[in-house]
Design a protein around this motif. Structure first.
Motif, mmCIF file in Angstrom:
data_model
loop_
_atom_site.group_PDB
_atom_site.id
_atom_site.type_symbol
_atom_site.label_atom_id
_atom_site.label_comp_id
_atom_site.label_asym_id
_atom_site.label_seq_id
_atom_site.Cartn_x
_atom_site.Cartn_y
_atom_site.Cartn_z
ATOM 1 N N THR A 137 -2.949 3.524 -2.747
ATOM 2 C CA THR A 137 -2.825 2.766 -4.031
ATOM 3 C C THR A 137 -2.388 1.431 -3.388
ATOM 4 N N TRP A 138 -3.011 0.221 -3.652
ATOM 5 C CA TRP A 138 -2.949 -1.035 -3.232
ATOM 6 C C TRP A 138 -2.279 -1.729 -4.421
ATOM 7 N N HIS A 139 -0.855 -2.102 -4.421
ATOM 8 C CA HIS A 139 -0.441 -2.875 -5.336
ATOM 9 C C HIS A 139 -0.376 -4.379 -5.222
ATOM 10 N N ARG A 140 -0.624 -5.309 -6.267
ATOM 11 C CA ARG A 140 -0.197 -6.571 -5.914
ATOM 12 C C ARG A 140 1.352 -6.921 -5.730
ATOM 13 N N ALA A 141 1.471 -7.410 -4.605
ATOM 14 C CA ALA A 141 3.270 -7.713 -4.012
ATOM 15 C C ALA A 141 3.583 -8.506 -5.067
ATOM 16 N N ASP A 142 3.009 -9.325 -5.759
ATOM 17 C CA ASP A 142 3.878 -10.298 -6.745
ATOM 18 C C ASP A 142 4.116 -9.664 -8.091
ATOM 19 N N ARG A 143 3.520 -8.504 -8.294
ATOM 20 C CA ARG A 143 3.461 -7.831 -9.641
ATOM 21 C C ARG A 143 4.403 -6.580 -9.790
ATOM 22 N N VAL A 144 4.363 -5.819 -8.388
ATOM 23 C CA VAL A 144 5.189 -4.502 -8.361
ATOM 24 C C VAL A 144 6.334 -4.533 -7.651
ATOM 25 N N VAL A 145 7.192 -3.910 -7.968
ATOM 26 C CA VAL A 145 8.735 -3.669 -7.102
ATOM 27 C C VAL A 145 8.628 -2.208 -7.162
ATOM 28 N N PHE A 146 9.028 -1.453 -5.845
ATOM 29 C CA PHE A 146 9.143 -0.146 -5.682
ATOM 30 C C PHE A 146 10.834 0.114 -5.899
ATOM 31 N N ASP A 147 11.135 1.077 -6.889
ATOM 32 C CA ASP A 147 12.649 1.455 -6.724
ATOM 33 C C ASP A 147 12.887 2.627 -5.863
ATOM 34 N N ILE A 148 14.030 2.706 -5.086
ATOM 35 C CA ILE A 148 14.571 3.693 -4.323
ATOM 36 C C ILE A 148 15.763 4.199 -4.725
ATOM 37 N N ASP A 149 15.823 5.575 -4.797
ATOM 38 C CA ASP A 149 17.275 6.125 -5.014
ATOM 39 C C ASP A 149 17.518 6.649 -3.661
ATOM 40 N N MET A 158 0.725 -1.363 -0.148
ATOM 41 C CA MET A 158 0.014 -0.023 -0.067
ATOM 42 C C MET A 158 0.989 1.165 -0.054
ATOM 43 N N LEU A 159 0.717 2.014 -0.989
ATOM 44 C CA LEU A 159 1.410 3.455 -1.206
ATOM 45 C C LEU A 159 0.463 4.268 -0.902
ATOM 46 N N GLU A 160 0.587 5.209 0.298
ATOM 47 C CA GLU A 160 -0.407 6.510 0.611
ATOM 48 C C GLU A 160 0.425 7.516 0.609
ATOM 49 N N GLY A 161 -0.357 8.546 0.060
ATOM 50 C CA GLY A 161 0.408 9.867 0.072
ATOM 51 C C GLY A 161 -0.529 11.014 -0.123
ATOM 52 N N GLU A 162 0.173 12.301 -0.331
ATOM 53 C CA GLU A 162 -0.561 13.576 -0.462
ATOM 54 C C GLU A 162 0.466 14.221 -1.526
ATOM 55 N N THR A 163 -0.583 15.069 -2.348
ATOM 56 C CA THR A 163 0.292 15.769 -3.416
ATOM 57 C C THR A 163 -0.140 17.148 -3.575
ATOM 58 N N THR A 164 0.722 18.065 -3.549
ATOM 59 C CA THR A 164 0.735 19.600 -3.691
ATOM 60 C C THR A 164 1.003 20.079 -5.026
ATOM 61 N N ASP A 165 0.308 21.068 -5.534
ATOM 62 C CA ASP A 165 0.281 21.629 -6.923
ATOM 63 C C ASP A 165 1.582 22.561 -6.894
ATOM 64 N N GLN A 166 1.924 23.315 -8.107
ATOM 65 C CA GLN A 166 2.792 24.204 -8.282
ATOM 66 C C GLN A 166 3.082 25.467 -7.241
ATOM 67 N N HIS A 167 1.451 25.569 -6.791
ATOM 68 C CA HIS A 167 1.519 26.817 -5.967
ATOM 69 C C HIS A 167 1.678 26.513 -4.354
ATOM 70 N N GLY A 168 2.074 25.080 -4.370
ATOM 71 C CA GLY A 168 2.068 24.518 -2.910
ATOM 72 C C GLY A 168 0.863 24.206 -2.263
ATOM 73 N N HIS A 169 -0.384 24.115 -2.772
ATOM 74 C CA HIS A 169 -1.580 24.014 -2.002
ATOM 75 C C HIS A 169 -2.022 22.512 -2.417
ATOM 76 N N ALA A 170 -2.621 21.982 -1.540
ATOM 77 C CA ALA A 170 -3.046 20.744 -1.401
ATOM 78 C C ALA A 170 -4.172 20.151 -2.786
ATOM 79 N N LEU A 171 -3.612 19.034 -3.488
ATOM 80 C CA LEU A 171 -4.239 18.804 -4.649
ATOM 81 C C LEU A 171 -4.845 17.361 -4.599
ATOM 82 N N GLU A 172 -4.239 16.440 -3.955
ATOM 83 C CA GLU A 172 -4.904 15.231 -3.750
ATOM 84 C C GLU A 172 -4.343 14.298 -2.496
#
Length: 290
Positions: free
Chosen positions: A225-237, A207-221
């Motif tokens: 998101t629930w991903h199938r654990a056998d199909r999705v790999v998260f890459d981290i830099d 489960m990926l949970e999060g918040e997103t702001t727009d170009q003005h710094g205001h709350a957007l969404e």
């Protein structure tokens, strides 16, 4: 491991479920041969017809590969990758990788967001958008997004079928997603998610949970998101010189420990202890997600 004959489920479903759990849990790793029919009959205490039905079901789900005159092999699952630290959504990340992502809109209705989402969006007047994302006809992720209703007047479900929400927000409303925070957790699939994602109830999801702001710094969404654990790999830099991912540990009571503030000892260089802890957390997250 014999089947439970008091269980109302057909015997072949019980056998298939047991084998499915072994495959998804890597007790039977990708590329390994499935035990022979005779071995499976002895293990589960069933006849060959039951075993053949069970294996046929696993093959139909893409979990095993059957070959005439040769052992049945555990299939290597198709893995799809996404970057946790990017503000861009699944559609844009898949487009860059040259993969086609389909989107089916389940619902788009007015609703009251949960408390954390409401606090971030600064409103109880919101739209709840639920979408199923698929690749090659196979469900990959289920997304629930809360949007401030006042910012997206006239938004229609049909506008989002096989389309990117972020691109639509930018094109139609002048709202460009640019930043936010993300959290990843391992959760069990409830009945609704299991049905939508074609997995087993209680099976592992990322489960990926999060918040997103727009170009003005205001709350957007606000999204989950629930991903199938056998199909999705998260890459981290991870870098010693930049904070691309901020990790927080769970305390003994399950509460998140406060994140370390910026290093104030000069030049913005992180403390060696902080770097070592970041490496440990990153390695643990890679192990859990990979």
């Amino acid at each position: 491991m014999a089947v439970d004959r008091s269980d109302p489920r057909p015997l072949h479903q019980q056998v298939a479920q047991s084998l499915r759990q072994q495959i998804l849990g890597h007790d039977l790793p990708p590329g390994a041969p499935l035990p022979s029919e005779a071995e499976l009959c002895a293990t589960f205490g069933v006849g060959r017809s039951v075993v053949r039905q069970a294996v046929a079901g696993l093959a139909a789900d893409g979990l095993v590969i059957r070959r005439q005159g040769r052992p049945t092999l555990v299939a290597s699952p198709a893995e799809y990758r996404r970057l946790v630290q990017r503000a861009t959504g699944l559609s844009d990340q898949f487009a860059v990788a040259g993969q086609e992502l389909r989107t089916v809109v389940r619902t788009l209705d007015p609703g009251t967001p949960p408390p954390r989402a409401q606090a971030f969006l600064h409103t109880a007047d919101a739209l709840k958008l639920e979408r199923l994302r698929l690749v090659g006809g196979d469900p990959l992720a289920y997304v629930r997004t809360w949007l401030p209703a006042a910012k997206v007047p006239g938004l229609r479900a049909e506008d989002l079928t096989d389309a990117s929400l972020h691109r639509l927000l930018t094109r139609n409303y002048g709202l460009r997603p640019v930043s936010g925070r993300r959290q990843v957790r391992a959760v069990a699939a409830d009945d609704m998610l299991a049905e939508a994602l074609r997995t087993e109830p209680g099976g592992p999801l990322l489960m990926l949970e999060g918040e997103t702001t727009d170009q003005h710094g205001h709350a957007l969404e606000w999204f989950t998101t629930w991903h199938r654990a056998d199909r999705v790999v998260f890459d981290i830099d991870v870098s010693e010189t930049s904070e691309t991912v901020r990790l927080s540990a769970l305390g003994a009571a399950g509460a998140e420990a406060p994140e370390a503030g910026p290093d104030t000892r000069g030049a913005g260089a992180p403390a060696p202890a902080d770097l070592e802890r970041a490496r440990e957390l990153a390695e643990e997250l890679r192990r859990l997600l990979g």
